[in-house]
Design a protein around this motif. Sequence first.
Motif, mmCIF file in Angstrom:
data_model
loop_
_atom_site.group_PDB
_atom_site.id
_atom_site.type_symbol
_atom_site.label_atom_id
_atom_site.label_comp_id
_atom_site.label_asym_id
_atom_site.label_seq_id
_atom_site.Cartn_x
_atom_site.Cartn_y
_atom_site.Cartn_z
ATOM 1 N N ASN A 255 0.867 -1.058 -0.241
ATOM 2 C CA ASN A 255 0.048 -0.002 -0.190
ATOM 3 C C ASN A 255 0.972 1.251 -0.110
ATOM 4 O OD1 ASN A 255 -2.534 -1.291 0.025
ATOM 5 N ND2 ASN A 255 -2.281 -1.764 2.339
ATOM 6 N N MET A 256 2.318 0.946 0.273
ATOM 7 C CA MET A 256 3.035 2.328 0.134
ATOM 8 C C MET A 256 3.662 2.284 -1.165
ATOM 9 S SD MET A 256 2.520 3.407 3.260
ATOM 10 C CE MET A 256 3.983 4.405 3.947
ATOM 11 N N PRO A 257 3.979 3.579 -1.578
ATOM 12 C CA PRO A 257 4.904 3.680 -2.658
ATOM 13 C C PRO A 257 6.402 3.262 -2.496
ATOM 14 C CG PRO A 257 4.682 5.614 -1.838
ATOM 15 C CD PRO A 257 3.874 4.684 -1.058
ATOM 16 N N ARG B 163 15.040 10.105 6.503
ATOM 17 C CA ARG B 163 13.879 10.330 7.146
ATOM 18 C C ARG B 163 12.657 9.557 6.408
ATOM 19 N NH1 ARG B 163 13.692 16.615 8.781
ATOM 20 N NH2 ARG B 163 12.137 15.568 10.338
ATOM 21 N N LEU B 164 12.521 9.578 5.121
ATOM 22 C CA LEU B 164 11.519 9.018 4.577
ATOM 23 C C LEU B 164 11.440 7.422 4.795
ATOM 24 C CD1 LEU B 164 11.663 10.619 0.938
ATOM 25 C CD2 LEU B 164 9.605 11.050 2.966
ATOM 26 N N LEU B 165 12.615 6.794 4.800
ATOM 27 C CA LEU B 165 12.892 5.502 5.054
ATOM 28 C C LEU B 165 12.134 5.218 6.520
ATOM 29 C CD1 LEU B 165 13.617 2.782 4.279
ATOM 30 C CD2 LEU B 165 15.908 3.098 5.032
ATOM 31 N N MET B 166 12.638 6.114 7.696
ATOM 32 C CA MET B 166 11.725 5.785 8.893
ATOM 33 C C MET B 166 10.453 5.682 8.830
ATOM 34 S SD MET B 166 14.303 8.374 10.961
ATOM 35 C CE MET B 166 13.435 8.231 12.442
ATOM 36 N N ARG B 167 9.637 6.356 7.803
ATOM 37 C CA ARG B 167 8.169 6.320 7.533
ATOM 38 C C ARG B 167 7.955 5.153 6.573
ATOM 39 N NH1 ARG B 167 10.654 10.694 9.351
ATOM 40 N NH2 ARG B 167 9.307 12.131 10.557
ATOM 41 N N ASP B 168 8.781 4.350 6.426
ATOM 42 C CA ASP B 168 8.584 2.999 5.733
ATOM 43 C C ASP B 168 8.455 3.531 3.895
ATOM 44 O OD1 ASP B 168 8.400 1.116 7.742
ATOM 45 O OD2 ASP B 168 6.296 1.555 7.906
ATOM 46 N N LEU B 169 9.067 4.699 3.450
ATOM 47 C CA LEU B 169 9.179 5.245 2.343
ATOM 48 C C LEU B 169 10.616 5.088 1.831
ATOM 49 C CD1 LEU B 169 6.763 8.718 2.896
ATOM 50 C CD2 LEU B 169 6.235 6.201 1.504
ATOM 51 N N GLY B 170 10.678 4.025 1.151
ATOM 52 C CA GLY B 170 12.228 3.649 0.428
ATOM 53 C C GLY B 170 12.280 4.467 -0.673
ATOM 54 N N SER B 171 13.556 4.968 -0.820
ATOM 55 C CA SER B 171 13.976 5.878 -2.081
ATOM 56 C C SER B 171 15.344 5.720 -2.623
ATOM 57 C CB SER B 171 13.721 7.234 -1.484
ATOM 58 O OG SER B 171 14.602 7.665 -0.572
ATOM 59 N N GLU C 261 4.544 16.536 5.769
ATOM 60 C CA GLU C 261 3.971 17.145 4.645
ATOM 61 C C GLU C 261 4.224 16.330 3.295
ATOM 62 O OE1 GLU C 261 3.167 21.411 2.229
ATOM 63 O OE2 GLU C 261 4.582 21.423 3.932
ATOM 64 N N LEU C 262 5.623 16.214 3.150
ATOM 65 C CA LEU C 262 6.085 15.512 1.971
ATOM 66 C C LEU C 262 5.644 14.168 1.909
ATOM 67 C CD1 LEU C 262 7.769 15.482 -0.502
ATOM 68 C CD2 LEU C 262 9.754 14.946 1.098
ATOM 69 N N SER C 263 5.697 13.469 3.134
ATOM 70 C CA SER C 263 5.327 12.085 3.271
ATOM 71 C C SER C 263 3.624 12.020 2.703
ATOM 72 C CB SER C 263 5.479 11.437 4.531
ATOM 73 O OG SER C 263 6.453 11.551 4.953
ATOM 74 N N ALA C 264 3.120 12.870 3.124
ATOM 75 C CA ALA C 264 1.389 12.837 2.802
ATOM 76 C C ALA C 264 1.289 13.135 1.316
ATOM 77 C CB ALA C 264 0.813 13.825 3.629
ATOM 78 N N THR C 265 2.018 14.109 0.739
ATOM 79 C CA THR C 265 2.206 14.264 -0.731
ATOM 80 C C THR C 265 2.667 13.147 -1.449
ATOM 81 O OG1 THR C 265 2.797 16.856 -0.212
ATOM 82 C CG2 THR C 265 2.755 15.849 -2.456
ATOM 83 N N ILE C 266 3.621 12.440 -0.984
ATOM 84 C CA ILE C 266 3.898 11.287 -1.751
ATOM 85 C C ILE C 266 2.735 10.144 -1.706
ATOM 86 C CG2 ILE C 266 5.451 9.229 -1.579
ATOM 87 C CD1 ILE C 266 7.728 11.340 -0.562
ATOM 88 N N LYS C 267 2.119 9.978 -0.418
ATOM 89 C CA LYS C 267 1.067 9.169 -0.484
ATOM 90 C C LYS C 267 -0.134 9.270 -1.244
ATOM 91 C CE LYS C 267 2.563 7.618 4.137
ATOM 92 N NZ LYS C 267 2.179 7.636 5.614
ATOM 93 N N ARG C 268 -0.406 10.599 -1.427
ATOM 94 C CA ARG C 268 -1.605 10.999 -2.197
ATOM 95 C C ARG C 268 -1.160 10.735 -3.763
ATOM 96 N NH1 ARG C 268 -1.624 15.571 0.924
ATOM 97 N NH2 ARG C 268 -0.676 16.922 -0.632
ATOM 98 N N ALA C 269 0.199 11.144 -4.311
ATOM 99 C CA ALA C 269 0.564 10.779 -5.540
ATOM 100 C C ALA C 269 0.518 9.213 -5.734
ATOM 101 C CB ALA C 269 2.040 11.075 -5.676
ATOM 102 N N ASN C 270 0.830 8.275 -4.764
ATOM 103 C CA ASN C 270 0.852 6.697 -4.788
ATOM 104 C C ASN C 270 -0.599 6.453 -4.932
ATOM 105 O OD1 ASN C 270 2.011 4.130 -4.604
ATOM 106 N ND2 ASN C 270 0.825 3.938 -2.899
ATOM 107 N N GLU C 271 -1.624 7.295 -4.333
ATOM 108 C CA GLU C 271 -2.945 7.071 -4.494
ATOM 109 C C GLU C 271 -3.596 7.061 -5.961
ATOM 110 O OE1 GLU C 271 -4.580 9.146 -1.253
ATOM 111 O OE2 GLU C 271 -4.158 8.191 0.216
ATOM 112 N N LYS C 272 -3.057 8.185 -6.383
ATOM 113 C CA LYS C 272 -3.496 8.666 -7.825
ATOM 114 C C LYS C 272 -2.908 7.289 -8.811
ATOM 115 C CE LYS C 272 -2.990 12.019 -11.450
ATOM 116 N NZ LYS C 272 -2.173 13.408 -11.733
ATOM 117 N N ILE C 273 -1.596 7.001 -8.501
ATOM 118 C CA ILE C 273 -1.237 5.900 -9.525
ATOM 119 C C ILE C 273 -2.059 4.700 -9.021
ATOM 120 C CG2 ILE C 273 0.868 4.322 -9.514
ATOM 121 C CD1 ILE C 273 2.637 6.790 -8.517
#
Length: 406
Positions: free
Chosen positions: A279-281, A300-308, A388-400
């Motif tokens: 469920n996460m990008p 910092r993103l990885l700490m929020r389960d957002l790998g990059s 805010e950035l994490s929330a924006t990334i998640k919204r982008a992923n929801e669109k995908i």
Amino acid sequence: MSIISLFSGSFCDEEIVLRAMAEQTGYRLVGDVDLIERAGQLAGMSEAKVERAFAAQPSVFNKFTHDRERAIAYLRLVTAQAIGEDGLIVNGFVSHLIPSRISHVLRICLIADLKSRLVKAMTTMNVPEPDALKLIHKQDEDRAAWVQSLREISDPWASDLYDMVLPTDKLAPEEIARDIAKNAASDVVRRTARSDAAVADFLLAAEVEVALVNQGHQVIVSAKDGVVTLTINKHVLMLSRLENELKTIAGKVPEVKEVTTKVGPGFYQADIYRKQDFNMPSRILLVDDEREFVQTLSERLLMRDLGSAVAYDGESALEVVREDEPDVMILDLKMPGIDGIEVLRRVKETQPEIEVIILTGHGSDADRETCMQLGAFAYLQKPVDVEELSATIKRANEKIQRKHTK
């Protein structure tokens, strides 16, 4: 009837030998192309992503997506399904997925000396010797990495891996095919009840592996007479909880009678076991020439389960886009060489499905308008709150995800 598996070096007359083998044995050919297609259909992955599993260098996103492990799990499954039949020639990288305990498989390797391969490469590809040599080395690197990952042997042509290693620069294709056909008809490789049981074990282990990978888990799976063993090779803090979850998933696979778990040598190393969250990008590319900033942001993103993954300039970013297809890109505007606006323009022209979030400390209102007109998902200013950035990334992923479900 037996099964023939064949693995070949590039530019070693593989296609000619295969045709001669098929004519002399009457066996049906099944190769990488066939099984990649079937694996991709079952997994819902593009054939290009499945084929990338054979490359020595995985995607820069693989530690987050586990696409390679998922592709291999499905390749094992379709290979196990295929060898339920006999009278097959299984050709290519997939041949090494067949367990050695399946005794009615005659394992063949075709190889030639480098000089012979160079001549064929130069003629076939119409390239000068340095380019031909580079191509052969790259293909050999892929084959060596594949064999090493599966068999823990660094030499892809090692005689221990095969029943027959045949030099195509010294023997004619028809002679090779006759020799293989003669050995394939031998009682030594005839099908037996024990070998059939090994095929059933291979299929059950593959089905369990796919069930686990579809729930975000990567463990080593083996099976024997309905008893499945799961080996955990990365460190996990709550081992008993993971074991119970794995047993529950595996136990639901038909024909599984019992599930046991154990830890392997890798469990005691520094790698941390991470279940993939679908469920996460998981394919995020950060593009910024401020190295300290972008590395800290990635952590910092990885700490929020957002790998990059990270690129430090526009040229590198576009190369990652071509090779590894990120889902979401976080893009700075002011960079040396190709600037952010030009990167955005090129990405949206070639791969418009990638969602691009602009993150800059130098942009103007005119830049914002230009970026949004070019198709940027959002335009954020530095310094940015990571939530805010994490929330924006998640919204982008929801669109995908919405696009994928249409």
